[in-house]
Design an enzyme around this catalytic site. Structure first.
Site, PDB file in Angstrom:
ATOM      1  N   GLU A 147      -3.735  19.951  72.878  1.00  0.00           N
ATOM      2  CA  GLU A 147      -4.051  20.591  71.598  1.00  0.00           C
ATOM      3  C   GLU A 147      -4.751  19.626  70.641  1.00  0.00           C
ATOM      4  OE1 GLU A 147      -0.879  22.501  69.441  1.00  0.00           O
ATOM      5  OE2 GLU A 147      -2.330  23.582  68.203  1.00  0.00           O
ATOM      6  N   ASP A 180      -7.170  25.126  68.237  1.00  0.00           N
ATOM      7  CA  ASP A 180      -6.396  25.846  67.224  1.00  0.00           C
ATOM      8  C   ASP A 180      -7.295  25.939  65.992  1.00  0.00           C
ATOM      9  OD1 ASP A 180      -4.797  26.238  64.881  1.00  0.00           O
ATOM     10  OD2 ASP A 180      -3.020  25.540  65.943  1.00  0.00           O
ATOM     11  N   HIS A 206      -4.975  28.775  69.944  1.00  0.00           N
ATOM     12  CA  HIS A 206      -4.067  29.180  68.861  1.00  0.00           C
ATOM     13  C   HIS A 206      -4.869  29.799  67.729  1.00  0.00           C
ATOM     14  CE1 HIS A 206      -0.332  26.383  69.504  1.00  0.00           C
ATOM     15  NE2 HIS A 206      -0.226  27.519  70.165  1.00  0.00           N
ATOM     16  N   GLU A 241      -0.007  31.568  65.613  1.00  0.00           N
ATOM     17  CA  GLU A 241       0.928  30.605  65.055  1.00  0.00           C
ATOM     18  C   GLU A 241       0.990  30.785  63.551  1.00  0.00           C
ATOM     19  OE1 GLU A 241       1.565  26.139  66.832  1.00  0.00           O
ATOM     20  OE2 GLU A 241      -0.343  26.632  65.991  1.00  0.00           O
TER      21      GLU A 241
HETATM   22 MN    MN Z   1      -1.395  25.018  67.106  1.00  0.00          MN
END
Ligand code: MN
Length: 297
Positions: A147, A180, A206, A241
């Site tokens: 990530e 993300d 994400h 998220e």
């Molecule tokens: Mn994340």
């Protein structure tokens, strides 16, 4: 088709059997395909119970976690690198046991604000650990997602381009880039271009808005993001998220900086995020499909 998921912290912070049953049940009720389980403490998982409730609800699962400073695989310090590798191996074993398809998060350094940049030796050590963990994960058909996070949460991977370079150095088919858009919104010059440039190195995504509250209620331009995901034919999971002090307490509120209560109603938040994601995906697909519709004939 992308599997849509929601992070467990939308429902509950822990993973006692009561927490797990609640989070899994509500995720399934909201119509998601999977739940992203997350835990500081792997020992909190009752593996048999988790598996059973997932099966009962027909729900898939992924697992995310981080490393602390004593487990920093990018530190170059042999004791900390060993401790980090052990936690990553334990996480992969837990993922296998609960039937998870993906393990994701900051798996390549500590999850913390650093005060110095990483060293080339530290990064090499991290790549070597991730390769060994990735080989282990491959035995169970598990994909690892590195990530990319903002500068206050790691000093190793802050941009998609860095993560592409990292996974190329690891060089395993099941070690992928995890993007993300909350973090990308902070660090990337052009979020959509970064997604397109990541291309088939992308393995996990994400969604989260600029303030990590209701999807679409912040400053992020989601139509550009979803069009880029569709343009690269991304087929992997898309997980929502969102964090609120309503659910998350210490130590996570401290690490993530969750000082505000951005929502009260987890069910309304999650149901809305799923609908919003589906609408965005549909719009993005329509924007790209059938270019012939615009032809003169
Ligand atoms: Mn994340």
């Amino acid at each position: 088709m992308n599997k849509l998921g929601v992070h467990a912290f939308v429902w509950t912070e822990g993973w006692t059997n009561n927490d797990a049953a609640k989070a899994i049940g509500l995720t399934a009720e909201a119509g998601y395909d999977l739940i992203e389980a997350s835990a500081m403490d792997f020992g909190a998982f009752d593996v048999e119970f988790t598996r059973k409730v997932l099966e009962q609800n027909g729900l898939g699962v992924t697992l995310s976690f981080g490393l602390d400073s004593t487990q920093d695989v990018s530190s170059g310090d042999p004791a900390r690198v060993r401790a980090g590798e052990q936690r990553l191996m334990d996480g992969v074993a837990l993922a296998r046991d609960i039937g998870a398809t993906h393990v994701c998060g900051i798996l390549y350094s500590a999850f913390q604000k650093y005060s110095v940049p990483p060293t080339p030796e530290g990064i090499k050590g991290s790549v070597d650990v991730v390769r060994r963990v990735g080989e282990k994960a491959k035995e169970s058909g598990i994909t690892l997602g590195m990530e990319v996070v903002n500068r206050y949460e790691s000093n190793v991977l802050n941009t998609a381009a860095q993560a592409v370079e990292f996974v190329k150095r690891v060089s395993l088919p099941n070690v992928k880039v995890h993007l993300d858009c909350y973090h990308m919104n902070i660090e990337e010059a052009d979020v959509a271009a970064a997604i397109r440039d990541t291309g088939n190195n992308l393995g996990y995504f994400h969604t989260g808005d600029s303030h990590r509250g209701y999807l679409g209620s912040g400053s992020i331009d989601f139509s550009k993001i979803f069009r880029a995901l569709v343009a690269i034919d991304y087929q992997g999971p898309i997980t929502f998220e969102s964090f609120s002090s309503k659910v998350v307490g210490q130590p996570l509120e401290g690490i993530l900086g969750i000082w505000r209560n951005l929502w009260e109603d987890s069910r309304d938040l999650a149901t809305h995020a799923k609908a919003y994601t589906e609408v965005q995906l549909k719009s993005a697909r329509e924007s790209i499909a059938n270019p012939g519709r615009s032809r003169l004939n």
